[in-house]
Design an enzyme around this catalytic site. Structure first.
Site, PDB file in Angstrom:
ATOM      1  N   GLY A  49       0.783  -1.227   0.000  1.00  0.00           N
ATOM      2  CA  GLY A  49       0.000   0.000   0.000  1.00  0.00           C
ATOM      3  C   GLY A  49       0.816   1.280   0.000  1.00  0.00           C
ATOM      4  O   GLY A  49       0.267   2.366  -0.008  1.00  0.00           O
ATOM      5  N   HIS A  50       2.144   1.178   0.009  1.00  0.00           N
ATOM      6  CA  HIS A  50       2.985   2.385   0.161  1.00  0.00           C
ATOM      7  C   HIS A  50       4.160   2.323  -0.796  1.00  0.00           C
ATOM      8  O   HIS A  50       5.233   1.870  -0.421  1.00  0.00           O
ATOM      9  CB  HIS A  50       3.493   2.478   1.595  1.00  0.00           C
ATOM     10  CG  HIS A  50       3.999   3.833   1.964  1.00  0.00           C
ATOM     11  ND1 HIS A  50       5.301   4.216   1.805  1.00  0.00           N
ATOM     12  CD2 HIS A  50       3.365   4.897   2.489  1.00  0.00           C
ATOM     13  CE1 HIS A  50       5.463   5.444   2.243  1.00  0.00           C
ATOM     14  NE2 HIS A  50       4.301   5.885   2.666  1.00  0.00           N
ATOM     15  N   PHE A  51       4.113   2.814  -1.878  1.00  0.00           N
ATOM     16  CA  PHE A  51       3.001   3.197  -2.736  1.00  0.00           C
ATOM     17  C   PHE A  51       2.910   2.168  -3.851  1.00  0.00           C
ATOM     18  O   PHE A  51       3.952   1.778  -4.367  1.00  0.00           O
ATOM     19  CB  PHE A  51       3.251   4.571  -3.363  1.00  0.00           C
ATOM     20  CG  PHE A  51       3.436   5.684  -2.369  1.00  0.00           C
ATOM     21  CD1 PHE A  51       2.340   6.253  -1.739  1.00  0.00           C
ATOM     22  CD2 PHE A  51       4.703   6.157  -2.062  1.00  0.00           C
ATOM     23  CE1 PHE A  51       2.505   7.285  -0.846  1.00  0.00           C
ATOM     24  CE2 PHE A  51       4.875   7.185  -1.158  1.00  0.00           C
ATOM     25  CZ  PHE A  51       3.773   7.748  -0.545  1.00  0.00           C
TER      26      PHE A  51
END
Length: 148
Positions: A49-51
């Site tokens: 999720g990052h990124f």
């Protein structure tokens, strides 16, 4: 040469998968300084999720990795043996380089001050000899069973 492996690290600090970030300790002078290693891989859960499409290790997790290495240093000090170190403050944190999958974080921590139940360290996370993050971290140290 490894001074401590992953199992020895987990015997000392309470962090476990997925947030035990120290792979091994390279060098250790109890109560003075430590050098530890974190191999950053694409398999880290935070990269989902990052990124997406541009994986970057979150700065807060670089600080957490430094804090784990600092905890080992503090808890290897004879007066703090068999205790737990809690991160109490982060001062002067600066992020200078993006950390990506495939990077090897070398964590260098130097003890600045020790008092009855606290410690202050200077911390640096390096990639290829270049500073990715620097900070001063303060810890409070308590008995393992003590509720704070």
């Amino acid at each position: 040469m490894k001074v401590m492996d992953a199992q020895e690290i987990m015997d000392m600090i309470p962090n476990r998968y997925p947030i035990c970030y120290i792979d091994y300790v390279d060098e250790l002078v109890p109560g003075e300084e430590i050098t530890a290693t974190k191999n950053v891989t694409i398999n880290e859960s935070f990269f989902r999720g990052h990124f997406p499409n541009n994986p970057v290790m979150p700065g807060v997790l670089i600080i957490e990795t430094l804090a784990q290495a600092a905890s080992i240093l503090i808890l290897k000090s004879p007066e703090f043996e068999n205790k737990t170190a809690y991160l109490g403050a982060i001062h002067q944190a600066k992020f200078r380089k993006v950390v990506r999958p495939g990077d090897v974080l070398k964590l260098h921590i130097v003890m600045e001050k020790k008092k009855s139940n606290m410690g202050i360290v200077k911390a640096a996370a390096l990639v290829d000899g270049k500073k990715a993050c620097i900070a001063e971290l303060m810890f409070a140290v308590y008995d393992r069973d003590e509720k704070i």
